[in-house]
Design an enzyme around this catalytic site. Structure first.
Site, PDB file in Angstrom:
ATOM      1  N   ASN A  13       0.865  -1.183   0.000  1.00  0.00           N
ATOM      2  CA  ASN A  13       0.000   0.000   0.000  1.00  0.00           C
ATOM      3  C   ASN A  13       0.898   1.229   0.000  1.00  0.00           C
ATOM      4  OD1 ASN A  13      -1.802   2.042   0.478  1.00  0.00           O
ATOM      5  ND2 ASN A  13      -2.464   1.309   2.490  1.00  0.00           N
ATOM      6  N   LYS A  15       0.037   4.242  -0.250  1.00  0.00           N
ATOM      7  CA  LYS A  15      -0.631   5.399   0.374  1.00  0.00           C
ATOM      8  C   LYS A  15      -0.449   6.652  -0.500  1.00  0.00           C
ATOM      9  CE  LYS A  15      -0.206   3.095   4.793  1.00  0.00           C
ATOM     10  NZ  LYS A  15      -0.079   3.165   6.251  1.00  0.00           N
ATOM     11  N   HIS A 100      -9.467   1.004   5.027  1.00  0.00           N
ATOM     12  CA  HIS A 100      -8.188   1.185   5.730  1.00  0.00           C
ATOM     13  C   HIS A 100      -8.403   2.099   6.934  1.00  0.00           C
ATOM     14  CE1 HIS A 100      -4.084   2.369   6.596  1.00  0.00           C
ATOM     15  NE2 HIS A 100      -3.712   1.282   5.950  1.00  0.00           N
ATOM     16  N   GLU A 102      -6.786   4.490   8.044  1.00  0.00           N
ATOM     17  CA  GLU A 102      -6.600   5.929   7.760  1.00  0.00           C
ATOM     18  C   GLU A 102      -7.858   6.510   7.131  1.00  0.00           C
ATOM     19  OE1 GLU A 102      -2.956   5.368   5.616  1.00  0.00           O
ATOM     20  OE2 GLU A 102      -1.979   4.815   7.500  1.00  0.00           O
ATOM     21  N   GLU A 172      -5.079  -5.081  10.528  1.00  0.00           N
ATOM     22  CA  GLU A 172      -4.085  -4.029  10.714  1.00  0.00           C
ATOM     23  C   GLU A 172      -4.342  -3.316  12.036  1.00  0.00           C
ATOM     24  OE1 GLU A 172      -2.264  -2.802   6.678  1.00  0.00           O
ATOM     25  OE2 GLU A 172      -3.864  -1.421   7.169  1.00  0.00           O
ATOM     26  N   GLY A 178       2.808   2.218  10.822  1.00  0.00           N
ATOM     27  CA  GLY A 178       3.756   3.322  10.694  1.00  0.00           C
ATOM     28  C   GLY A 178       4.499   3.649  11.977  1.00  0.00           C
ATOM     29  N   SER A 218       3.746  -2.229  10.270  1.00  0.00           N
ATOM     30  CA  SER A 218       5.206  -2.306  10.477  1.00  0.00           C
ATOM     31  C   SER A 218       5.803  -3.643  10.052  1.00  0.00           C
ATOM     32  CB  SER A 218       5.560  -1.971  11.935  1.00  0.00           C
ATOM     33  OG  SER A 218       5.188  -0.630  12.238  1.00  0.00           O
TER      34      SER A 218
HETATM   35  P1  13P Z   1       3.202   0.346   7.664  1.00  0.00           P
HETATM   36  O1  13P Z   1       3.747  -0.922   7.038  1.00  0.00           O
HETATM   37  O2  13P Z   1       3.916   1.569   7.198  1.00  0.00           O
HETATM   38  O3  13P Z   1       3.110   0.217   9.149  1.00  0.00           O
HETATM   39  O4  13P Z   1       1.689   0.514   7.125  1.00  0.00           O
HETATM   40  C1  13P Z   1       0.823  -0.560   7.185  1.00  0.00           C
HETATM   41  C2  13P Z   1      -0.406  -0.213   6.432  1.00  0.00           C
HETATM   42  O5  13P Z   1      -1.163   0.652   6.816  1.00  0.00           O
HETATM   43  C3  13P Z   1      -0.669  -0.945   5.174  1.00  0.00           C
HETATM   44  O6  13P Z   1      -1.948  -0.705   4.705  1.00  0.00           O
END
Ligand code: 13P
Length: 256
Positions: A13, A15, A100, A102, A172, A178, A218
């Site tokens: 992803n 983003k 997601h 976010e 997740e 992150g 992560s």
């Molecule tokens: P990270 O791997 O940066 O923690 O993000 C995970 C994520 O949100 C994948 O959709």
């Protein structure tokens, strides 16, 4: 060991990262690094909307599929700023990430809108990657399994077992995204097994056993092997590490 019935699925992803030029460089580099993996591991990348068309062309004939990061539930119409599932299909997507954290946190996504978007994704012949996961406060309050159950129940309401079998679910935990603090393999397996049980209860074992459940939060080359060794961890949804071709390729190799 992961269940051999389910092919491991690693998705990146991206983003809100990468201009078209940067996305093309990343896609081309990645294509070269993972070409020898062939069919053992399924792979996808989810660039921002603006780069989908170019990346689709750069990945043509490769073993890396294309995913989008969201889509609207209507096929067309007066929804300024949105993109529909048939549009994503036309540009070459096979998957769409839905719900997601976010999007839930910053853009008002709810279990109900997740459900509507998933309907649109299936109708367009695409596969939804539905994200669920608890916040740190919810985990510390001992509510992880309850939160994930609620998100699954709402997001997957009304689908048939045959439809459910096509879904990918991504667990997740919000506190792991992150932050550099991944869930341990045992923490992930506990929630993945719970997700599988919920799917069995709602849709029957045959359909539930076909659903790939990815872990996200992560994931890095050095923790991927341990996470992916668990029986219900069928892949990974990778954020930060998917922006570096060598890291993503190392995670793919850990899966294969
Ligand atoms: P990270 O791997 O940066 O923690 O993000 C995970 C994520 O949100 C994948 O959709």
């Amino acid at each position: 060991m992961s269940n051999p019935q389910r092919r491991p699925f690693i998705a990146g992803n991206w983003k809100m990262n990468k201009t078209v030029g940067e996305a093309l460089s990343l896609a081309r580099e990645l294509r070269g690094l993972v070409s020898m993996v062939r069919d053992r591991v399924e792979m996808a990348v989810a660039p921002p909307f603006t780069a989908l068309h170019s990346v689709a062309r750069a990945l043509e004939g490769s073993n890396i599929a294309l995913a989008a990061q969201s889509c609207h539930w209507e096929a067309f119409g007066a929804f300024t700023g949105e993109v529909s599932a048939p549009m994503l299909k036309e540009v070459g997507c096979s998957y769409v990430i839905i719900g997601h954290s976010e999007r839930r946190q910053y853009f008002g996504e709810t279990d109900e809108t997740v459900n509507r978007r998933c309907q649109a994704v299936l109708k367009a012949g695409l596969v939804p990657i539905v994200c669920v996961g608890e916040t740190l406060a919810e985990r510390e309050a001992g509510r992880t399994l309850e939160v994930v159950s609620r998100q699954l129940k709402g997001g997957l309401a009304g689908f048939s077992p045959a439809e459910l079998a096509r879904f990918v679910v991504a667990y997740e935990p919000v506190w792991a995204i992150g932050t550099g603090r991944n869930a341990t393999a045992d923490q992930a397996q506990e929630v993945h097994a719970h997700i599988r049980e919920q799917l069995v209860a709602a849709f029957g074992r045959e359909a539930a056993e076909q659903v790939r459940i990815q872990y996200g939060g992560s994931v890095k080359p050095d923790n991927a092997g341990s996470l992916l060794s668990k029986p219900d961890v069928d892949g990974a949804l990778v954020g930060g590490a998917s922006l570096k071709a060598s890291d993503f390729a190392a995670i793919v190799k850990a899966a294969g």
